[in-house]
Every structure is written in C-alpha cells, then in structure tokens.
Scaffold this active site. Structure first.
Site, PDB file in Angstrom:
ATOM      1  N   ASP A  18       0.758  -1.238  -0.025  1.00 16.68           N
ATOM      2  CA  ASP A  18      -0.203   0.178   0.062  1.00 16.68           C
ATOM      3  C   ASP A  18       1.020   1.404  -0.182  1.00 16.68           C
ATOM      4  O   ASP A  18       2.265   1.274   0.517  1.00 16.68           O
ATOM      5  CB  ASP A  18      -1.428  -0.112   1.529  1.00 16.68           C
ATOM      6  CG  ASP A  18      -2.552   0.500   1.246  1.00 16.68           C
ATOM      7  OD1 ASP A  18      -2.194   1.317   0.416  1.00 16.68           O
ATOM      8  OD2 ASP A  18      -3.354   0.532   1.594  1.00 16.68           O
TER       9      ASP A  18
HETATM   10  C1  BGC Z   1      -4.912   3.543  -0.115  1.00 10.44           C
HETATM   11  C2  BGC Z   1      -4.316   2.035  -0.885  1.00 10.44           C
HETATM   12  C3  BGC Z   1      -4.727   3.210  -2.395  1.00 10.44           C
HETATM   13  C4  BGC Z   1      -2.883   4.467  -1.946  1.00 10.44           C
HETATM   14  C5  BGC Z   1      -3.415   4.424  -3.218  1.00 10.44           C
HETATM   15  C6  BGC Z   1      -3.223   4.522   0.110  1.00 10.44           C
HETATM   16  O1  BGC Z   1      -3.689   5.410   1.460  1.00 10.44           O
HETATM   17  O2  BGC Z   1      -4.880   2.548   1.332  1.00 10.44           O
HETATM   18  O3  BGC Z   1      -6.108   2.066  -1.273  1.00 10.44           O
HETATM   19  O4  BGC Z   1      -4.926   2.493  -3.621  1.00 10.44           O
HETATM   20  O5  BGC Z   1      -3.246   4.335  -1.212  1.00 10.44           O
HETATM   21  O6  BGC Z   1      -4.124   6.191  -4.370  1.00 10.44           O
END
Ligand code: BGC
Length: 732
Positions: A224
């Site tokens: 993530d």
């Molecule tokens: C989120 C993800 C997301 C990623 C990119 C993170 O903060 O938890 O779900 O895909 O950011 O934006």
C-alpha cells in the site's frame, strides 16, 4: 523457466525494480526495453492523473461504491462494471487499477466500509472475482486489496490486528482466495497494518506461507502507498514492489544481497513477478482510441438501479406520476453524495442530481433542508412549508463526507442529528414520508424508521445517482438490491463493539468468526434489516427443494434445485440465497453461512428453476492443527431463503468424512474432555476397566497426573506407561 531478461540484468537494475518510479508508475528497465507500468486508483472507477499543472484528472465513470455494488448480488453485472472501467483504463493508459477492496466488516464504524463489498467473505470473493475478470479480460491488471486484516482506519499505519488462524482463514483470507482461484488478480496490495504483530508488507506468514505458497499466487505483491516499514525485511519476506516512488537504489538492501542474507533466488523471484505483470498487461501502444463516456454513463445507471435496496415499504411506493411531491435535502441537489472520500475519489463524468430526474416525473416543490449537517430555522420553515403543500415527501439524508471516508473511522452510526430533527418536524405536517439514504455502510435507523412509510437505501451511488432513484421511486424500475451487510438495531449490538478500534497499538479480533449475520444470527439478536434483505414491487414464491443426493462423501459435490415463481404483477428479480448450517459440531459454527446464491429475473407468473452447487469446502471449517480445511461427518441443514432471516425451505443431508476437526487431545486434558469423543471414550473405558482408578480422577486431574498415580499403584514399568500413553494418544 526464468524470464530471459533476468540473466541480462545487473543487481542494481533488479533492485531498482523493487520500488516505484514515481507516484503511479512501477520501474521499467529502459536498457532492456522493459517499459514502466502505470497504475491508478481505484475500486469505483479510474482516477486518471494527468501532467496538467493544476493536477486535474480526466473524467471517468464513477460507479456505485463497493458496498452498493455488492447489494446487486449480481456477479455478471460486476464483470461488466470491470469491463467498462477497463475500457476507460485502456483508453487513458492505465495498466493496473488499484482495486477491488475486499476487507471485512467487523464494525459499521470502519471508515472505508463503503469501499468493501460485504460482511460475508463468500459474497465478497465471488463479486471481486467477477470484477477482476472483467478488467483483466481487457489486459488491464487489478490490485486486490488490502492484504490482510485491514478493517479500520484508526492507527492504520501501525495497529496490529490480532486474529486467530481459523478466523484469518475463514473470514479474512477467503475473499482473496476465491478471487485468486477464479480470476487471479495480477497484483495484490499488502496492507499498512500489522497482523499479529508483524507488518503486512514484511509478514512472511501472510505473504509467503498463505499467499504465495498455500494459495499458489503467481502475481505481484505491491505495498500500500507508504506501507513499507523496513525495506530489507519486506524484500526478504515476500513483498515485490514498494510504492509509491521515487524509490532510490537501497544500499542497505544491496549489502544484504551481497553478503548473502537475501539469496539471489529471492530477488529473482520478485523480478520474475514484475516481468510477468509486464507481459500480462496491455502495452501503451495498444491503448483503445475511442471512449464513449455517454454509453458508460447509461450503463452506470443500469448498475446503480440494481444496487438500490428497498428497506421498507408499506405500500406508498411506487409513487404515482405527476402528483405533487416535496423533495427535501441538498443530497438530492447540489450536495449529492455520490462517492466516499480518499483514494477512491475520481473525477466523475456527469454527476446526476436526483432532483432533476424527479422533476421529470412529478410536480416538485424543493426545499434544501440543510447545508451538509447544518440546519437553520429558515431552512426548517421552508422544508415544513414544502411538505405542507405536497402529497408525499421525499426526504434525502445519510452520512456527510466528514462522517464517512478513508483516513478515519466513524464516531457513531447515527444519521446527522440535525437531519433527524428536521425529519421529525416535517413528519408533524405530512406523514407520507419516503426516506432516501445516501451512505456507504450501515446506519442506525431506530428513530427514522417509524417516521418513514418507505425507506430506499441509495448508497453512494456514483455518477448516475439521479435517474435510477427516480425510476425506482416511481416504479419504472422494480428494486432488486439486497443488503450485503446487516443493518443492526444499534451500535452496541455490533460484533466488535467494545473492541473497535482497539487499544493504542493493537486490536483483538475477539469476535472471531462471528462477524455480520454470523454474529447476529448465532446470538439471536434482533436487527433492523438483516443480511440479504431487500423488498420488491412484486412477490416471489419458492417451490419445494430437491437435492441431487442426501448422502455424500466429503469430496463429492451436491446440487440443490428449486423453482422460483414471480407471483405478482410486475417483472422483477429475486436473489435465492443458500445457507449451510451445521447443527452439531465439535467446534464453533456460526448459525448459518452463505455458500451459494443466484439472482433470477422473472416476468409476472414466470417460473424458473434455480440450481446451486455445493462442494466439500462449503461444509468445512479451517482446522489450524491440520493446516487445512476439513469436514466433520454428520448432518447439515441446507437453508434456502430470501434473506438470512427469511428462510423459506430447508433440507438435511449427511456428509461422510474421515477428517478429525476437533482440537488435538493431549494428556494435559482431564478425563471429562477425553470422553466427549467416541473413539477416545472406548480407549479410556478400557483403561478404567483394567485399572479401577480412584473415584476422584474423573473430574479435575489431567490424564498425565492420573496415569502417574496408576503407575505407582499398579507398578507399571516405564515401558508400560509409555505404551499406554502412546495408545491413548494414537488417535488423539
Ligand atoms: C490506500 C490505497 C490506495 C493507495 C493509492 C492508500 O492510502 O490505502 O487503497 O490504493 O493509497 O492511492
């Protein structure tokens, strides 16, 4: 066979590949003609970043949020949603979409529940698989997220989700497992949180043992965004790519490889997975040239219509056309709630306002009612005046964006107090109220429900948020959505109440398997609206059940068939739900568990036969001491219903299995534990007969102690003792 490019790469090139090039690109290797891969959020449609200096994004279709999509109970629809998003990705040059989200729903307070499908892992996994199939059919990759046990926003960067192995498998791993088995998402996103103390991006148990080994996952694991805590450990323990970039060459990592702490085979495996992704996704030169956002918008309307859930209706709906209606609430107009906050945000193409669509069907008197949560005296008076002039009131309410979003959990599950007060004032002058809800997860409806003659759950409905609501209210579309999550009576009844969001640095999943309806049904708690509930303007009759067999071996499969008839005057869809119940088990089983479902569309008086298939897994439990799923012999009830609380048909089948599901017995257990199991009972009774032990041994003492006494009393040799112990433990 290893990818030929690997042999040509320098160590630096390999290591660089294990990080992001920038916010949204993985690295490529220019020298070898390996292009960088472009990713973008998210689960409800593609957020298309551009190079424009103002940071604006290109327009894309915003589909209903995941919890709404799940209410369609329609895998084919999810597949088409996936395909439609894929066409937009492929036009804009996005090669991997960062979705779908399949985390669980321990508590309705979780801020991102709107981004996740369901409280039921089977439903989540099945829908995710279809969504993924739709995208990947167009060679657009997906990133199923967030792996794993990432069920809250509070302290999400360091909280440890402490969860037992059985729960981890049956509730939280299952959606990933189903999606991997049926659709093989090309990437998996590892979560921010720790799982039993170890970060999701450095967790050899979850990434290596479960995902890559047990599930045989051959795709790529991406962190993530910002989730990597220790780069060296993440590379060592199973993470393939750290995002976002710009990630430089990590000298600590290089040193770890050079001194052999991380074998080259591990690095090569990461690289192989990255190259495999490159071969799976379409090339930038293969972008789709045309894009018909209008056609996609029309499809988004159809999608949204299938997700609407009619929670209550005393007969006031459908409304008569061209009557005088009061529409109250800015959610119907310029504050339409169509998506949740955070990374699932996108530049939605043509957001519809329900008010505009309603005006085409009736004589509308509109009153704004509120500004987000703020209600003034003037707004109240205006709303009351509108209600007084109209036959029916359509009252729009729900959660505001500051109540429900990524990044924080909800403080409570109430609708805004100001909205409820306003509703009470309006109800005094006009009792014909229809409440339309815009929210991404369950809300407390105790005081709203009695004031409403009908309630329509309209979720965060996406760009096409207007027409479908009007069509359902006026009967041009027959509602067919079913709740994919229970609406509890009150927060205090919810499974993780008192245990969400946990302590400072950890949260114990003490409710275990009992999440969602597994909790409410097992504990016999009254709910506001049960899992699987949703009304229609027509009625359906379920015919008698027939099963292909009532005696089966654990490895066999079984089909369940029944006829469903539309007994009303309108065409409509019903969701036939099959739950499995294990009435007698040596381990805890939830009261019932959804194992199959089918949505059928029927014209008035039409009958269709629905056939559902069950296999060994549907009767099984995960058994930690065996390290696998296993079935316990016995009778199982198959329950067919229109919701988890509306079971219409039932049949019993016997499953025969040689698996031993109950916990291992040891000599530290007392006699009382041993005699619970027939085989052990026989052994123990034989021993009792042979030795006539003292009277008190039957209760507290562990067998070990008792055997010691017997040894002394009967002068057993060490060999005798060992033989007897071995005999006892043979089957334990
Ligand atoms: C989120 C993800 C997301 C990623 C990119 C993170 O903060 O938890 O779900 O895909 O950011 O934006």
């Amino acid at each position: 066979m290893a990818h030929p490019s690997i042999a040509q790469m320098t160590l630096d090139e390999k290591l660089l590949l294990l990080g992001g090039q920038d916010n949204w690109h993985f690295y490529g290797v220019e020298r070898l003609g390996i292009p960088a891969i472009r990713t973008c959020d998210g689960p409800h449609g593609v957020r298309v970043h551009t190079d424009r200096p103002d940071g604006s994004c290109d327009p894309a279709t915003n589909f209903p949020c995941a919890s709404a999509l799940a209410a369609s109970f329609n895998p084919d629809l999810l597949k088409e949603v996936g395909e439609t998003i894929a066409k937009e990705c492929r036009h804009y040059g996005v090669q991997v979409l960062l979705g779908p989200g399949v985390n669980g729903k321990r508590s309705p307070l979780a801020g991102r529940n709107f981004e996740y499908y369901s409280e039921d892992p089977y439903l989540s996994g099945t829908l995710a698989a279809s969504f993924i199939q739709g995208l990947q059919k167009h060679k657009v990759g997906t990133s199923i997220k967030h792996f794993i046990a990432n069920e809250q926003e509070t302290s999400r960067l360091f909280i440890s989700s402490n969860v037992d192995e059985r729960t981890l498998h049956e509730i939280y791993l299952t959606p990933f497992e189903i999606a991997i088995k049926h659709a093989n998402p090309w990437t998996v996103m590892a979560s921010y949180n720790r799982i039993n103390g170890v970060y999701g991006c450095e967790n050899t148990h979850t990434l290596m043992d479960l995902l890559k080994t047990k599930l045989g996952y051959d795709g790529l694991v991406v962190s993530d965004w910002g989730a990597v805590n220790d780069k060296v450990d993440s590379v060592k323990y199973g993470l393939d790519i750290q995002m976002p970039g710009h990630v430089e060459l990590d000298l600590r990592l290089k040193a770890a490889v050079e001194r052999g702490e991380i074998p080259m085979a591990v690095i090569d495996d990461h690289v192989e997975r990255i190259l495999r992704l490159g071969e799976r996704v379409y090339k930038q030169s293969e972008r789709y040239l045309t894009l018909d956002l209008e056609a996609h918008h029309t499809f988004a309307r159809k999608t949204a219509a299938e997700t609407l859930v009619l929670l209550k209706n005393d007969g006031i709906l459908p409304l008569k056309k061209n009557t005088k209606i009061a529409v109250i609430g800015r959610f119907a107009d310029d504050q339409v709630r169509y998506n949740g906050g955070g990374s699932s945000w996108l530049n939605a193409y043509r957001v519809e306002r329900p008010l505009d669509a309603l005006k085409t069907k009736a004589k509308v008197i509109y009153a704004p009612g509120y500004d987000q949560e703020k209600v003034t005296k003037a707004l109240t008076l205006e709303a009351i005046a509108a209600a007084q002039q109209a036959k029916t009131v359509l009252f729009f309410t729900g959660t505001t964006s500051s109540m429900e979003s990524e990044g924080f959990d909800r403080a409570n599950i109430d609708l805004p107090q100001s909205h409820r007060k306003l509703l009470a004032q309006v109800a005094k002058v006009n009792p014909n109220i229809v409440v339309i809800l815009n929210n991404g997860a369950a809300v407390d409806l105790r005081d709203t429900q009695p004031m409403a003659r009908a309630i329509l759950e309209a979720w965060l409905l996406g760009s096409a948020a207007g027409q479908p609501i009007a069509d359902v209210l006026f009967g041009d579309i027959n509602p067919s959505g079913k709740l994919a999550e229970t609406f509890p009576l009150r927060l205090e009844h919810t499974p993780a109440y008192g245990n969400f969001p946990g302590q400072t640095d950890h949260v114990d999943y003490t409710e275990g398997l009992l999440v969602g309806y597994r909790h409410y049904d097992t504990r016999k708690l009254e709910v506001m609206y049960p899992f699987g509930h949703g009304l229609s303007y027509t009625t359906f009759k379920f015919g008698p059940l027939s099963v292909s067999t009532t005696e089966l071996n654990a490895q066999d499969s079984l089909t369940v068939s029944l006829s469903v008839t539309n007994t009303g005057k309108r065409s409509g869809s019903e969701v036939v739900q099959l739950y499995v119940q294990d009435p007698v088990s040596s381990v805890l089983r939830p009261e019932k568990e959804l194992r199959a479902f089918k949505k059928v569309f029927l014209e008035p008086q039409e009958t269709q036969t629905v056939t559902l298939t069950l296999n060994a897994r549907d009767f099984s439990v995960y058994v930690p001491h065996l390290g696998r799923y296993a079935v316990e012999s016995g009778a199982f009830n198959l329950l067919i219903g229109a919701s988890s609380r509306d079971i219409r048909r039932q049949v019993s089948v016997n499953v025969h299995s040689s698996d031993k599901v109950r916990p291992h017995l040891t000599l530290d257990y007392p006699y009382t534990q041993w005699i619970r199991y027939p085989q052990e009972k026989v052994q123990i009774e034989a021993l009792v007969k042979a030795t006539r032990p003292p009277f008190w041994w039957e209760t507290e003492p562990p067998l070990n102690r008792w055997l010691l006494i017997l040894k002394r009393e009967f002068n057993w040799s060490d060999a005798d003792e060992a033989r007897i112990k071995a005999q006892l433990l043979e089957e334990a």
